[in-house]
Design a protein around this motif. Sequence first.
Motif, PDB file in Angstrom:
ATOM      1  N   GLY A 214      -9.431  -1.209  -5.956  1.00  0.00           N
ATOM      2  CA  GLY A 214      -9.433  -0.453  -4.711  1.00  0.00           C
ATOM      3  C   GLY A 214      -9.909  -1.231  -3.505  1.00  0.00           C
ATOM      4  N   HIS A 215     -10.738  -2.258  -3.726  1.00  0.00           N
ATOM      5  CA  HIS A 215     -11.246  -3.032  -2.591  1.00  0.00           C
ATOM      6  C   HIS A 215     -10.100  -3.644  -1.789  1.00  0.00           C
ATOM      7  CE1 HIS A 215     -14.051  -5.372  -0.256  1.00  0.00           C
ATOM      8  NE2 HIS A 215     -13.301  -6.444  -0.483  1.00  0.00           N
ATOM      9  N   LYS A 216      -9.087  -4.118  -2.468  1.00  0.00           N
ATOM     10  CA  LYS A 216      -7.953  -4.752  -1.789  1.00  0.00           C
ATOM     11  C   LYS A 216      -6.784  -3.794  -1.576  1.00  0.00           C
ATOM     12  CE  LYS A 216      -4.840  -8.682  -1.991  1.00  0.00           C
ATOM     13  NZ  LYS A 216      -4.416  -9.869  -2.715  1.00  0.00           N
ATOM     14  N   TYR A 217      -6.598  -2.828  -2.470  1.00  0.00           N
ATOM     15  CA  TYR A 217      -5.379  -2.033  -2.471  1.00  0.00           C
ATOM     16  C   TYR A 217      -5.593  -0.551  -2.185  1.00  0.00           C
ATOM     17  CZ  TYR A 217      -3.496  -6.212  -4.654  1.00  0.00           C
ATOM     18  OH  TYR A 217      -3.109  -7.494  -4.899  1.00  0.00           O
ATOM     19  N   ALA A 218      -6.755  -0.173  -1.681  1.00  0.00           N
ATOM     20  CA  ALA A 218      -7.066   1.246  -1.484  1.00  0.00           C
ATOM     21  C   ALA A 218      -6.065   1.942  -0.567  1.00  0.00           C
ATOM     22  CB  ALA A 218      -8.484   1.409  -0.942  1.00  0.00           C
ATOM     23  N   ILE A 219      -5.760   1.342   0.573  1.00  0.00           N
ATOM     24  CA  ILE A 219      -4.863   2.020   1.515  1.00  0.00           C
ATOM     25  C   ILE A 219      -3.451   2.086   0.952  1.00  0.00           C
ATOM     26  CG2 ILE A 219      -3.860   1.967   3.829  1.00  0.00           C
ATOM     27  CD1 ILE A 219      -6.577   0.931   4.837  1.00  0.00           C
TER      28      ILE A 219
ATOM     29  N   ILE B 269      -5.510   4.328  11.110  1.00  0.00           N
ATOM     30  CA  ILE B 269      -6.669   3.458  11.294  1.00  0.00           C
ATOM     31  C   ILE B 269      -6.287   2.000  11.045  1.00  0.00           C
ATOM     32  CG2 ILE B 269      -8.971   2.882  10.403  1.00  0.00           C
ATOM     33  CD1 ILE B 269      -9.165   5.949   9.675  1.00  0.00           C
ATOM     34  N   GLU B 270      -5.533   1.764   9.977  1.00  0.00           N
ATOM     35  CA  GLU B 270      -5.144   0.394   9.630  1.00  0.00           C
ATOM     36  C   GLU B 270      -4.227  -0.222  10.694  1.00  0.00           C
ATOM     37  OE1 GLU B 270      -3.546  -2.042   5.734  1.00  0.00           O
ATOM     38  OE2 GLU B 270      -2.799  -0.005   6.042  1.00  0.00           O
ATOM     39  N   ALA B 271      -3.338   0.561  11.273  1.00  0.00           N
ATOM     40  CA  ALA B 271      -2.358   0.044  12.230  1.00  0.00           C
ATOM     41  C   ALA B 271      -2.927  -0.117  13.638  1.00  0.00           C
ATOM     42  CB  ALA B 271      -1.139   0.977  12.278  1.00  0.00           C
ATOM     43  N   HIS B 272      -4.052   0.492  13.910  1.00  0.00           N
ATOM     44  CA  HIS B 272      -4.595   0.475  15.267  1.00  0.00           C
ATOM     45  C   HIS B 272      -5.451  -0.769  15.490  1.00  0.00           C
ATOM     46  CE1 HIS B 272      -6.744   1.701  18.873  1.00  0.00           C
ATOM     47  NE2 HIS B 272      -5.684   2.453  19.078  1.00  0.00           N
ATOM     48  N   HIS B 273      -5.286  -1.380  16.648  1.00  0.00           N
ATOM     49  CA  HIS B 273      -6.114  -2.526  17.045  1.00  0.00           C
ATOM     50  C   HIS B 273      -6.167  -2.561  18.569  1.00  0.00           C
ATOM     51  CE1 HIS B 273      -2.378  -4.719  17.914  1.00  0.00           C
ATOM     52  NE2 HIS B 273      -1.933  -4.177  16.779  1.00  0.00           N
TER      53      HIS B 273
END
Length: 133
Positions: free
Chosen positions: A90-95, A47-51
Amino acid sequence: MTGQGGTLVLDSEGLSKVALDDRRVMSLVRGAQDEDMRVVASVLTLIEAHHRRVNQPRFDWVVSRLVVEPVSEAIGRKAMALLKDAGLHGHKYAIDAVVAATALQARRPAMILTSDPEDLELLCGRDIRIVKV
């Protein structure tokens, strides 16, 4: 692939570079595969890598050759504990925490390919080899 040789975990930059056929990262992935390592990514990494500029067919092909790890309750709880121990939110570092927890529960030796080695070293300690890509 049986993965008897350990685990290579991709964060979003590692996955992105595989999708772009980056020579150095592909060399690391092929080397891991030659050593019978599992090559994995968290579903959150996908999800993070997709754009919208991602080459979708290439991205799908790359993902089809990975083991996509779900975020289970156990991984989530491990990620929360890692964040707490590191003093991170977790807001910034969750993934990053999920990537670290995924690597920590994986067959050893384990290695993470990342563009953010400092945060992952903080989360993983010395248990996981961190490689900057």
